[in-house]
Design an enzyme around this catalytic site. Sequence first.
Site, short mmCIF file in Angstrom:
data_model
loop_
_atom_site.label_atom_id
_atom_site.label_comp_id
_atom_site.label_asym_id
_atom_site.label_seq_id
_atom_site.Cartn_x
_atom_site.Cartn_y
_atom_site.Cartn_z
N GLU A 172 0.81 -1.23 0.00
CA GLU A 172 0.00 0.00 0.00
C GLU A 172 0.84 1.29 0.00
OE1 GLU A 172 -2.78 -0.44 3.24
OE2 GLU A 172 -3.37 -2.44 2.58
N GLU A 287 -6.24 -10.73 -1.32
CA GLU A 287 -7.00 -10.52 -0.07
C GLU A 287 -8.51 -10.48 -0.34
OE1 GLU A 287 -5.49 -7.26 2.23
OE2 GLU A 287 -3.40 -7.71 1.77
O1 G3I Z 1 -4.85 -11.23 18.44
C1 G3I Z 1 -4.60 -10.04 19.20
C2 G3I Z 1 -5.22 -10.16 20.58
O2 G3I Z 1 -4.54 -11.20 21.30
C3 G3I Z 1 -5.09 -8.83 21.31
O3 G3I Z 1 -5.73 -8.92 22.58
C4 G3I Z 1 -5.73 -7.74 20.47
C5 G3I Z 1 -5.66 -6.37 21.12
O4 G3I Z 1 -4.35 -5.88 20.94
O5 G3I Z 1 -5.04 -7.65 19.19
C6 G3I Z 1 -5.20 -8.85 18.47
O6 G3I Z 1 -4.48 -8.71 17.26
C7 G3I Z 1 -5.14 -7.89 16.31
C8 G3I Z 1 -5.25 -8.71 15.01
O7 G3I Z 1 -5.78 -7.91 13.95
C9 G3I Z 1 -6.15 -9.93 15.20
O8 G3I Z 1 -7.45 -9.52 15.41
C10 G3I Z 1 -4.25 -6.69 16.04
O9 G3I Z 1 -4.25 -5.87 17.19
C11 G3I Z 1 -4.82 -5.91 14.85
O10 G3I Z 1 -3.94 -4.85 14.52
C12 G3I Z 1 -4.92 -6.83 13.66
O11 G3I Z 1 -5.50 -6.11 12.56
C13 G3I Z 1 -5.11 -6.60 11.28
C14 G3I Z 1 -4.80 -5.40 10.38
O12 G3I Z 1 -4.48 -5.83 9.04
C15 G3I Z 1 -3.61 -4.64 10.91
O13 G3I Z 1 -2.49 -5.49 10.85
C16 G3I Z 1 -6.26 -7.38 10.66
O14 G3I Z 1 -6.49 -8.57 11.42
C17 G3I Z 1 -5.89 -7.77 9.23
O15 G3I Z 1 -6.96 -8.46 8.63
C18 G3I Z 1 -5.56 -6.53 8.42
O16 G3I Z 1 -5.16 -6.96 7.14
C19 G3I Z 1 -4.81 -5.92 6.20
C20 G3I Z 1 -3.65 -6.41 5.37
O17 G3I Z 1 -2.55 -6.70 6.20
C21 G3I Z 1 -3.29 -5.39 4.30
N1 G3I Z 1 -4.46 -5.07 3.45
C22 G3I Z 1 -5.60 -4.59 4.22
C23 G3I Z 1 -6.00 -5.64 5.26
C24 G3I Z 1 -7.22 -5.20 6.02
O18 G3I Z 1 -6.93 -4.04 6.75
#
Ligand code: G3I
Length: 394
Positions: A172, A287
């Site tokens: 991105e 994705e």
């Molecule tokens: O699993 C932990 C949990 O143990 C903890 O208590 C909680 C609070 O901190 O966080 C949880 O992890 C989160 C994870 O998602 C799982 O739910 C992270 O904080 C959170 O940042 C993470 O968000 C991810 C996001 O990217 C940021 O990395 C999303 O799952 C993921 O689907 C999303 O994916 C992105 C791609 O990488 C790039 N393209 C867009 C796509 C959607 O935004």
Amino acid sequence: MSRIGLDRRAFIASALALAASGCATPAPGPPPSPPEPAVDLEARPPLREVAAARGLFYGASAISTVLDRDPAFAAAFARECGLLVPDYEAKWDQIQPAPGLFDFSKVNRLVEFARAHGMLFRGHALLWHHQVPSWLPPALASEDPRNILEAHVRRVVEQYRGAVHSWDVVNEAVELNDGRSDGLRNSLWLKSVGPGYLDLAFRVAHEADPGARLSYNDYGLDHAEVWNVRKRVAVLELLRDLRGRDVPIDALGLQAHLTAGLPFDGAGLRAFIRAVAALGLEVYVTELDVIDARLPDDGTRDAKVARLVGDYLGAVLAEPAVKGVITWGLSDKYSWLNSPSAPEARRGDGKPVRGLPLDPEMRRTAMWKALADSLGTRVIGYNSDGRAAPDRQG
Ligand code: G3I
């Protein structure tokens, strides 16, 4: 002025014409097919087999702790997926939570799961502007940012050398709203290293694992609103510039976070894919999922989501450069679209989004059928002029 391939010229001409026209009106699709006899979807071969039979890969993103705590999900993932990509556990704040301190434990678990189930493994993402650890921005400002970037990319790619199908090296990097003439996002990487951060990341990743395919991954390239069309032009220019400097890049990742109800122009998307392919690049759908927030919950939601997926994959899989499809998650039970990370996907009725191939009970959905049908009708071979070769299985 470099000689631009016919495909690229055709793409830019069609893109600009489309942009000038406002935005594509959805081409009238074929008349809705007559209702098919009810079929037992659960009896059909898994997506990984359907894809492989057509020379494609199908996979999904996963989280190691979910695979460990939910046996039903893990079994469904092993059945359906021929590729695994980490949802967030290979991102910078998870892998290098403190300067020089690397934690590969969660990604190792994912690599083990993929290996145990004969899956490809895809790395995501080496450089992104999200999920960076709090120590990074001040370090980039006080030390040599190129050294920090290179140390992370080299260490992480070397860790999995020989085990990775492909890496999203940069995720991105294009954001036209930031107003730069090159369309680049004014991210911490651009501010600290400059526009050359992309070249550096790809060159270091290639040195660290010459066998891994290296991709640039981005969103907003799939629909046909004006901003999508403008972003395609900017991404194509970025890819052309990288290739023009002999940067080792092998593929473009189309994230394909689709939104039901937005205009879709299959011909325009195919022209874009052909222009990318003319640069010598492969294309991956990386994705895929569907935001259904605009659809009323009136009993037609799932069919409309499936129709969009069928239209989308029918277009992109007609292009030989497209080598596989990855959904962002496998089951609605764990879709990011139903998490706090995706407020824009929230439905007005508060109901969960249904944008993935399996429902929360791991049952195959209408979207699963659209995926299976699209993957299964991909022409296996193409003649040198790009025309579909007769299906050797036919
Ligand atoms: O699993 C932990 C949990 O143990 C903890 O208590 C909680 C609070 O901190 O966080 C949880 O992890 C989160 C994870 O998602 C799982 O739910 C992270 O904080 C959170 O940042 C993470 O968000 C991810 C996001 O990217 C940021 O990395 C999303 O799952 C993921 O689907 C999303 O994916 C992105 C791609 O990488 C790039 N393209 C867009 C796509 C959607 O935004």
